[in-house]
Design a protein around this motif. Structure first.
Motif, PDB file in Angstrom:
ATOM      1  N   SER A 103       0.790  -1.235   0.000  1.00 48.47           N
ATOM      2  CA  SER A 103       0.000   0.000   0.000  1.00 48.47           C
ATOM      3  C   SER A 103       0.828   1.294   0.000  1.00 48.47           C
ATOM      4  O   SER A 103       0.594   2.187  -0.811  1.00 48.47           O
ATOM      5  CB  SER A 103      -0.948  -0.004   1.195  1.00 48.47           C
ATOM      6  OG  SER A 103      -1.610   1.219   1.266  1.00 48.47           O
ATOM      7  N   LEU A 107       0.925   3.973  -3.013  1.00 49.40           N
ATOM      8  CA  LEU A 107       0.559   5.382  -2.840  1.00 49.40           C
ATOM      9  C   LEU A 107       1.688   6.273  -3.340  1.00 49.40           C
ATOM     10  O   LEU A 107       1.467   7.217  -4.110  1.00 49.40           O
ATOM     11  CB  LEU A 107       0.271   5.670  -1.359  1.00 49.40           C
ATOM     12  CG  LEU A 107      -0.046   7.122  -1.003  1.00 49.40           C
ATOM     13  CD1 LEU A 107      -1.380   7.554  -1.610  1.00 49.40           C
ATOM     14  CD2 LEU A 107      -0.099   7.324   0.511  1.00 49.40           C
ATOM     15  N   HIS A 502       8.118   2.771   5.064  1.00 50.09           N
ATOM     16  CA  HIS A 502       6.901   3.575   5.264  1.00 50.09           C
ATOM     17  C   HIS A 502       7.238   5.052   5.375  1.00 50.09           C
ATOM     18  O   HIS A 502       6.574   5.902   4.800  1.00 50.09           O
ATOM     19  CB  HIS A 502       6.147   3.099   6.513  1.00 50.09           C
ATOM     20  CG  HIS A 502       5.330   1.869   6.246  1.00 50.09           C
ATOM     21  ND1 HIS A 502       4.737   1.138   7.220  1.00 50.09           N
ATOM     22  CD2 HIS A 502       5.008   1.242   5.094  1.00 50.09           C
ATOM     23  CE1 HIS A 502       4.080   0.127   6.699  1.00 50.09           C
ATOM     24  NE2 HIS A 502       4.243   0.163   5.406  1.00 50.09           N
ATOM     25  N   TYR A 506       5.865   7.634   2.479  1.00 52.25           N
ATOM     26  CA  TYR A 506       4.865   8.661   2.795  1.00 52.25           C
ATOM     27  C   TYR A 506       5.453  10.068   2.703  1.00 52.25           C
ATOM     28  O   TYR A 506       4.834  10.982   2.154  1.00 52.25           O
ATOM     29  CB  TYR A 506       4.267   8.418   4.193  1.00 52.25           C
ATOM     30  CG  TYR A 506       3.335   7.213   4.237  1.00 52.25           C
ATOM     31  CD1 TYR A 506       2.291   7.066   3.320  1.00 52.25           C
ATOM     32  CD2 TYR A 506       3.483   6.219   5.203  1.00 52.25           C
ATOM     33  CE1 TYR A 506       1.444   5.968   3.354  1.00 52.25           C
ATOM     34  CE2 TYR A 506       2.634   5.111   5.248  1.00 52.25           C
ATOM     35  CZ  TYR A 506       1.627   4.989   4.307  1.00 52.25           C
ATOM     36  OH  TYR A 506       0.786   3.908   4.330  1.00 52.25           O
TER      37      TYR A 506
ATOM     38  N   LEU B   2      -4.178  -0.118   5.556  1.00 49.67           N
ATOM     39  CA  LEU B   2      -3.326   0.874   4.888  1.00 49.67           C
ATOM     40  C   LEU B   2      -4.039   1.504   3.694  1.00 49.67           C
ATOM     41  O   LEU B   2      -3.766   2.646   3.322  1.00 49.67           O
ATOM     42  CB  LEU B   2      -2.002   0.243   4.454  1.00 49.67           C
ATOM     43  CG  LEU B   2      -1.019  -0.042   5.589  1.00 49.67           C
ATOM     44  CD1 LEU B   2       0.189  -0.807   5.073  1.00 49.67           C
ATOM     45  CD2 LEU B   2      -0.575   1.244   6.268  1.00 49.67           C
ATOM     46  N   ASP B   3      -4.973   0.745   3.079  1.00 46.25           N
ATOM     47  CA  ASP B   3      -5.750   1.319   1.984  1.00 46.25           C
ATOM     48  C   ASP B   3      -6.654   2.440   2.492  1.00 46.25           C
ATOM     49  O   ASP B   3      -6.883   3.432   1.797  1.00 46.25           O
ATOM     50  CB  ASP B   3      -6.594   0.235   1.297  1.00 46.25           C
ATOM     51  CG  ASP B   3      -5.740  -0.698   0.455  1.00 46.25           C
ATOM     52  OD1 ASP B   3      -4.806  -0.207  -0.207  1.00 46.25           O
ATOM     53  OD2 ASP B   3      -5.997  -1.909   0.476  1.00 46.25           O
ATOM     54  N   ALA B   6      -4.500   5.380   2.879  1.00 44.03           N
ATOM     55  CA  ALA B   6      -4.230   5.960   1.556  1.00 44.03           C
ATOM     56  C   ALA B   6      -5.431   6.782   1.087  1.00 44.03           C
ATOM     57  O   ALA B   6      -5.268   7.891   0.566  1.00 44.03           O
ATOM     58  CB  ALA B   6      -3.918   4.850   0.553  1.00 44.03           C
ATOM     59  N   PHE B  10      -5.396  10.708   0.229  1.00 47.16           N
ATOM     60  CA  PHE B  10      -5.844  11.286  -1.053  1.00 47.16           C
ATOM     61  C   PHE B  10      -6.805  12.450  -0.800  1.00 47.16           C
ATOM     62  O   PHE B  10      -6.653  13.547  -1.322  1.00 47.16           O
ATOM     63  CB  PHE B  10      -6.586  10.246  -1.901  1.00 47.16           C
ATOM     64  CG  PHE B  10      -5.700   9.201  -2.519  1.00 47.16           C
ATOM     65  CD1 PHE B  10      -4.397   9.478  -2.873  1.00 47.16           C
ATOM     66  CD2 PHE B  10      -6.190   7.925  -2.767  1.00 47.16           C
ATOM     67  CE1 PHE B  10      -3.593   8.512  -3.445  1.00 47.16           C
ATOM     68  CE2 PHE B  10      -5.398   6.950  -3.337  1.00 47.16           C
ATOM     69  CZ  PHE B  10      -4.087   7.246  -3.674  1.00 47.16           C
TER      70      PHE B  10
END
Lengths: 587, 32
Positions: A103, A107, A502, A506, B2-3, B6, B10
């Motif tokens: 994930s 992202l 991470h 991020y 974690l999605d 995210a 966003f």
């Protein structure tokens, strides 16, 4: 440095300058919606797209509407890429059966490709399926470049228009930039790359028997003998073309343009470098034509060439010298070797074309690499970093370079006005407080993000420093380069830093996002404000923006702003590393 | 999980960007 090396560098810039005018004139015709060669073929597609999406191509937008449309488009395409990455295990064209992307990495990558950065915290051939590479990533290579083109044209319209509230239609600029400019040239360029040996297929990876088996010792101390090697394949040429043309830079393979399937020959290397500068150089001509002052476009281009030459000379000179601590090693140029610092460089490119590529890819916001910047000498490696720190306005990214440069033009004109005590004017438009406020916002966000994130990273041993391979000033350079590359939307990596954590996924994602959109907004605000102004007739006190004096002032402003902002951190990184290397210490 | 992070990221990032556009527009005509 050799004569042969300089001749190749001269041939490169001559080719770019020769192509600038035809490319720029063509782009002017495309964005002014004048007749072009491709109209009979692309016109119906354009109209169909507008009909399907309910767009009125004749409707103009204020700068705020233009900015919101750009944001909506970026958000939609960003989500698409994220979803494709996460679900790739269940989607077709995944012959290696790669799992969904983790994930935080998904992202980071989605932001990276949406913002034209193409920072890659992963090894593509072992992480991304063919479908993800094409639908999730290569599409962004077109879209993010087309967004950059649209934004630059919107800024130029802001300068050219008088007493108007609008700066164009984002959807029209985006569509025309993609269909008329990026698609045809990249198709043509793909064929040129295939002719040089760049692969284009959908096959599973090949497994070949090694001529000489290799015995390796793992981290657990166990030894094993390798008898086969996996050779990755894929639809590379089609992605490689737009990767360079759209100044995206994300490699199909981990080794990027150092990989023989991405960049096999000196000729493919030359074409790739020309492709990086093609549209940014052409846009200067477009600027001159659209604002009805062709000489102004050339004056801006001249400032870019001066800064490019300074960077090329420094990098080439630095890399031509071998590491002084290598004793009893013949590192002189001869018939059989390149000489100088060849660590991290491809033999088929040599010193000149590796140094030139590093300068070109960081002058523009491309980020592709054909040599490892981490292995450059301290001063040679500082050049790519400085190029990005200057705001990537030396040619720059597609569109992003021109609008960044135009913000510097506003500042240069403002400073010239202050020096003679008159209200500054730019091509007949008075530069007032709002314009300067927005220009300063644009210029200050950039160092704030880079230095802020770098400071936080170096203060956190378990998050920022834990990813380092090298310590001391070289370690600082690795972290500084990562945030510089992300904020500048360049995407090249200095290497030596494990960015797939991470924290880095991020924080670098945030740097890329803010470095793109927080700078675009004030730039569009200036465009909208300029469009609404009256034209003031030129007088004896007007500072001309078509002369060599203007080019010198513009170059000086860029260098002074960059030097004042970043010299302290550079002195703690590459400058200190250079001095310590001379004193006999390496990191 | 974690999605979800995210998705929130966003929304937050693009929401901030929209507010930023509004803020820059409002700044016009304001003396700092």
């Amino acid at each position: 440095m050799t004569l042969n090396g300089w001749l190749q560098i001269a041939l490169f810039i001559a080719t770019v300058l020769l192509l600038a005018k035809p490319m720029g004139s063509y782009m002017t015709a495309v964005f002014e919606r004048r007749k072009t060669f491709f109209d009979p073929m692309l016109g119906p597609i354009e109209r169909l797209l507008y009909r399907i999406s309910g767009i009125n191509a004749d409707e103009e937008m204020r700068w705020t509407q233009y900015a919101v449309a750009m944001l909506v488009f970026s958000a939609a395409t960003l989500v698409l890429t994220y979803v494709v990455e996460r679900l790739q295990a269940f989607l077709p064209w995944n012959p290696q059966h790669l799992p969904g992307v983790e994930s935080s990495l998904a992202l980071n990558t989605a932001i990276s490709f949406t913002t034209n950065t193409n920072w890659q915290a992963y090894s593509p051939e072992s992480t991304m399926s063919y479908l993800t590479q094409m639908l999730g990533l290569a599409t962004h290579n077109f879209w993010s470049a087309a967004v950059g083109l649209a934004l630059a044209i919107a800024f130029v319209r802001g300068i050219a228009r008088r007493e108007m509230k609008t700066i164009g239609n984002f959807w029209v600029d985006l569509t025309r930039g993609t269909l008329w400019i990026l698609l045809p040239i990249s198709i043509l360029f793909s064929f040129a790359l295939v002719s040089q040996g760049v692969v284009q297929n959908m096959r599973p990876y090949d497994t070949v028997k090694l001529v000489e088996p290799q015995t390796i010792t793992g981290s657990d101390g166990k030894t094993s003998t390798m008898t086969t090697q996996t050779i990755a394949q894929g639809p590379v040429a089609s992605q490689e073309a737009i990767k360079m043309l759209g100044t995206n830079g994300g490699g199909f393979f981990n080794a990027n343009s150092a990989h023989p399937f991405e960049n096999p020959t000196p000729l493919s290397n030359f074409l790739q470098m020309v492709a990086i500068f093609l549209l940014p150089a052409g846009l200067c001509v477009t600027l001159g034509q659209m604002v009805k002052s062709p000489k102004h476009g050339w004056a801006v281009l001249a400032a870019m060439v001066v800064l490019w030459l300074a960077g090329t000379f420094t990098a080439y000179w630095a890399e031509s010298h071998a590491n002084p601590l290598l004793h009893n090693v013949d590192a002189k140029v001869s018939q059989v070797q390149s000489g100088g610092n060849m660590e991290g460089k491809e033999v088929r490119f040599g010193i000149a074309n590796s140094a030139l590529f590093a300068v070109v890819t960081t002058d523009a916001s491309c980020g592709a690499v054909n040599a490892m910047h981490d292995s450059f000498t301290p001063l040679g490696g500082m050049v790519p970093m400085v190029n990005i720190l200057l705001g990537e306005v030396v040619f720059g990214g597609v569109g992003a370079g021109l609008y960044g440069m135009l913000v510097f033009v506003v500042m240069a004109v403002f400073i010239a006005g202050l020096m003679v005590g008159r209200t500054p004017e730019y091509l007949g438009k008075k530069i007032e407080s709002f314009d300067v406020q927005m220009a300063m916002l644009y210029l200050l966000i950039f160092p704030l993000l880079i230095l802020g994130f770098t400071s936080v990273a170096v203060l956190m041993p378990h998050l920022g420093l834990a990813s380092l391979t090298n310590h001391g000033p070289h370690g600082l350079s690795e972290i500084l380069y990562a945030y510089t590359s992300a904020t500048g939307n360049n995407g090249s990596a200095f290497a030596g830093l494990n960015a797939n954590t991470h924290w880095y996924n991020y924080s670098l994602g945030a740097a890329m996002f803010f470095g793109r959109f927080m700078m675009i907004v004030p730039m569009l605000a200036i465009a909208g404000n300029l469009a609404s102004k009256k034209i003031v007739p030129a007088s004896a006190g007007t500072f001309p923006v078509t002369t060599p004096l203007f080019t010198v002032l513009l170059t000086g402003v860029i260098l002074i702003v960059g030097a004042l902002t970043f010299f302290p951190v550079l002195s703690l990184g590459p400058v200190l590393e250079h001095l310590l290397m001379q004193a006999g210490q390496l990191f | 999980m974690l999605d979800v992070i995210a998705a929130i990221a966003f929304g937050l990032l693009f929401g901030l960007a929209a507010i930023y556009i509004h803020g820059c527009d409002r700044l016009k005509g304001t003396r700092l």
